[in-house]
Write an enzyme that holds these catalytic residues in place. Sequence first.
Site, PDB file in Angstrom:
ATOM      1  N   ASP B 442       0.898  -1.310   0.039  1.00 47.36           N
ATOM      2  CA  ASP B 442       0.041  -0.165  -0.036  1.00 47.36           C
ATOM      3  C   ASP B 442       0.874   1.182   0.046  1.00 47.36           C
ATOM      4  OD1 ASP B 442      -2.721   0.915   0.165  1.00 47.36           O
ATOM      5  OD2 ASP B 442      -2.135   1.788   2.175  1.00 47.36           O
ATOM      6  N   ASN B 450      -2.299  12.579  -3.741  1.00 48.49           N
ATOM      7  CA  ASN B 450      -3.281  12.862  -4.969  1.00 48.49           C
ATOM      8  C   ASN B 450      -4.049  14.279  -4.724  1.00 48.49           C
ATOM      9  OD1 ASN B 450      -3.656  11.419  -7.266  1.00 48.49           O
ATOM     10  ND2 ASN B 450      -5.506  10.235  -6.478  1.00 48.49           N
ATOM     11  N   ASP B 459      -1.271   9.697 -10.860  1.00 53.33           N
ATOM     12  CA  ASP B 459      -1.245   8.565 -11.846  1.00 53.33           C
ATOM     13  C   ASP B 459       0.395   8.145 -12.059  1.00 53.33           C
ATOM     14  OD1 ASP B 459      -3.784   8.154 -11.806  1.00 53.33           O
ATOM     15  OD2 ASP B 459      -4.294   8.909 -13.723  1.00 53.33           O
ATOM     16  N   GLU B 486      -4.421   2.224  -4.701  1.00 52.61           N
ATOM     17  CA  GLU B 486      -2.925   2.620  -4.563  1.00 52.61           C
ATOM     18  C   GLU B 486      -2.293   1.321  -3.884  1.00 52.61           C
ATOM     19  OE1 GLU B 486      -5.290   3.805  -2.755  1.00 52.61           O
ATOM     20  OE2 GLU B 486      -4.695   4.224  -0.600  1.00 52.61           O
TER      21      GLU B 486
END
Lengths: 319, 583
Positions: B442, B450, B459, B486
Amino acid sequence: MLKTAYRSLLCLVLAATAISGCSESEIQPLRLGTNVWPGYEPLYLAREIGELPGEKIKLVEYPSASEVIRAFRNRALEAASLTLDEVLMLVQDDIPVKVILVHDISNGADTILARPGIESMQDIHNKRVAVESSALGAFMISRALELNALSVADIDIRHLEVNAHEQAYLNNEVDVVVNFEPVRTRLLNQGAHEIFTSREIYGEIVDVMVVHEDIYENRKDAIGSIVKSWFSALAYFNSNQNKAASIMAKRLNVSPDEVIAGFDGLELPDEQQNSTMLGGEKPSLELTIARLEKVLKENGLISNDTPIPDILRADFIQN
Amino acid sequence: MRSGFSSIRFLIPFITIVILVVAIGIAYTASRSLSYQHVDEDTHTSIRNKLNYLQGSAEQLIGAGMSDILYQIISSMASEPDLISVLVVDQDDRVLASNNFSEAGSNWRRLSMTLDEKLIEQVKRSKKTLLRHDHDKNQMEGYVSVCIENESRSLRTGKCGFSFYRVDLTYHYAVSEQALNLQTLFFTLGISITIVAMLTLLHIWLNQPTRRIIFALSRFNRGDREQRIELQNNNEISYISRAINKVLDTVVEDENALQDREQRLRAIFDNTIDSVITIDSRGIIQTVNPATQSLLGYSDSELLGKNISIITPEPHRSKHDEYLEKYLDSGEYSIIGETRELKAQTKNGDLLPIALAVSEMLINGERCFTGIIRDISEQLKLREAMSKANNELRSSNQLLKQKSRTDPLTGIANRGSFDETLEIEIRRGIRKGESLSLLLIDVDYFKPYNDFYGHTMGDKCLQRIAETINENFQRAGELPARYGGEEFGVILPGVDAQRALELANGLCESIRQLDMSHEKSLVSDSITISVGIVTLLTVSNNVFSANELVNAADRSLYQAKESGRDRVCATIVSNEDLHAVMP
């Protein structure tokens, strides 16, 4: 023509099937010769009553036994009815035969007859004696002389056939006749009397039927039927004596009663007796033959020393 | 047929006549010899009787001295048609009587004719009648003794004369032969008439029925299939007729069946779209069907009688006869019984792709071959198009499959692929008894990243992390995948807990070294990751769901997050501990 054609066809068929023997002699009837003698009469009786097959058997009558012997010897006959002594003489002459039937045994029917005055055999000296030239006459006279201690030289022999005896006697040409039935009865009726009979030599005079040896071999059928006819006639004679006697009387030229009387001097053997006489281990007729041969020799009737061959045959006798 | 029939009609009488002639010939010869024999025997008897008669008469007459009477007797004999000579000679050899009067009184030895002296001596001694048959002269003569004896003794003295009788048999033979000739004539006539009558009757009886049979059969032959022989009698010919009628019925039935079958076959032959060609053993075309013309362009008349090479292109054209010969000699002709794809030469010179099936047949004892030719040009085109389409389909399929297994953002395996592979690897591990490790990764504080840097940077960040993970797990069997958002996962088949820990720490280090700044992270100023490891120890055959293993890894990950992030937490489970599921 049709019969001949048929016969040819038959012969062809037989020839084709390889059964040989379609000869004339088998088509010809068997000729049986006899002289006149009651002992043979049943043969003629058989013919009269239809027991004798004419296409197979022809009966031939002769005036005397001599003629029968001649014809048989010359083979003008296939069969003959003769006395046993005559048969022996044929055999001695080298004629091969077989005896196939005994007709009768003479027991008084053969006889020596004499004029009144000749009472016995002892009175016969230098008398004229009619004798048949054949065997039986010679045998009878020889035996009669022998038994009475006489000889041929003691008598005056006239050779005459039996059929001439009666006339000779009546014409006074002879004093004594050696003869047999039916002349015996006729001469007895004329006053003659017996000085010797076959009763005194019983068993020596036997009448038989003979055939040539080749006929015996080849014609059994005809011989069989003749023997059968003989016994049929005997049976008829025994059961219808009067009727039979009247038939025979015509031929024998005597009365029926005399016929029956004539048979008194004869023995007619039946089938049973015939078979013992002709057949078996030791046929009884052999003894008779031996005795006859001795007698014939002693009387100079046969000279030959050849032994008698086996001539008796019982094949045709039904038992 | 007709001549044979009439010859039998004449043969039967002919054979009958031949047999008749032979049979009558044999019968005639046999009968003649038999009738001669009869004549001989008759004459025997007659001579014996005459001699018996002469002997009896002569002996009596001479004995009685009446020998003159002998002349009367002999003259009565002289008229016998067969008589040649009759003599009576006395014991002194003097002829006492003769049918030739001039001979009387002379010695018999001086007579013109010859007598048999031996026989004369013999009869004088033996008393037998003796006969002699002269076969050359056809004469028969007999002798008998004539003895004048001492009759009381009945013994011959030896001084005997004789009697002689000679006849001509020719006369008797002629008589009997004449009779035989007549018999034979009548017999032959009779039999001939019978035979002629029988043959005529036979002819009459046979002729009419025979004619009927022949009439009926010839009408039948000319096509009248309804025609039968009508004979009602109960004799041999009507039995034969009935049998013939049955045969005719069968013939008609068979004919109909055959016609029916032929029509069907003809329809198939004519209407099939394939060309059917038969050739004989020399390669000459015997039959073609209508489809041939439309296929090859040749009309029937252009093909029939020609060599099959007319439609065979090179190189087979020049070799076809050779093929045939080879096959006929050795039986080696691989084309029989299987279908070949070849080229055929059409009339206008084109090469037509065809499928050819050849079969061999024996027709009336002669070998011939049937070829069925199918136009496969359309088929070939279709086949080509199909293979092209197939190829396209195959490559697009491949693409599609790839797509479905890859995460579009990162280019590594997606969750579906991950799940699928995990399932497979678990089963393989259990089967092989190997351990299996699973990493769940993770990205720490990715949501604030983000929000702070924007989705595009997010991304990009994810792509770089994916790249790094992918680089770290390049060994065969290792599968890095984007698990979602993620989160990433790595399947490590055959890797034990220790090794998994090393690898996971290595990965953490690699990420740190990317040194991607992260201002919002509470544990570092660059991007870090938390890793949960679960290692599966295979101790039994217990199979369980992949989710169970993923949950175990999730728990390790949670533990790593709870204990401060940017770290690795590991746990070990055995398949016994996990919930079993049905395989």
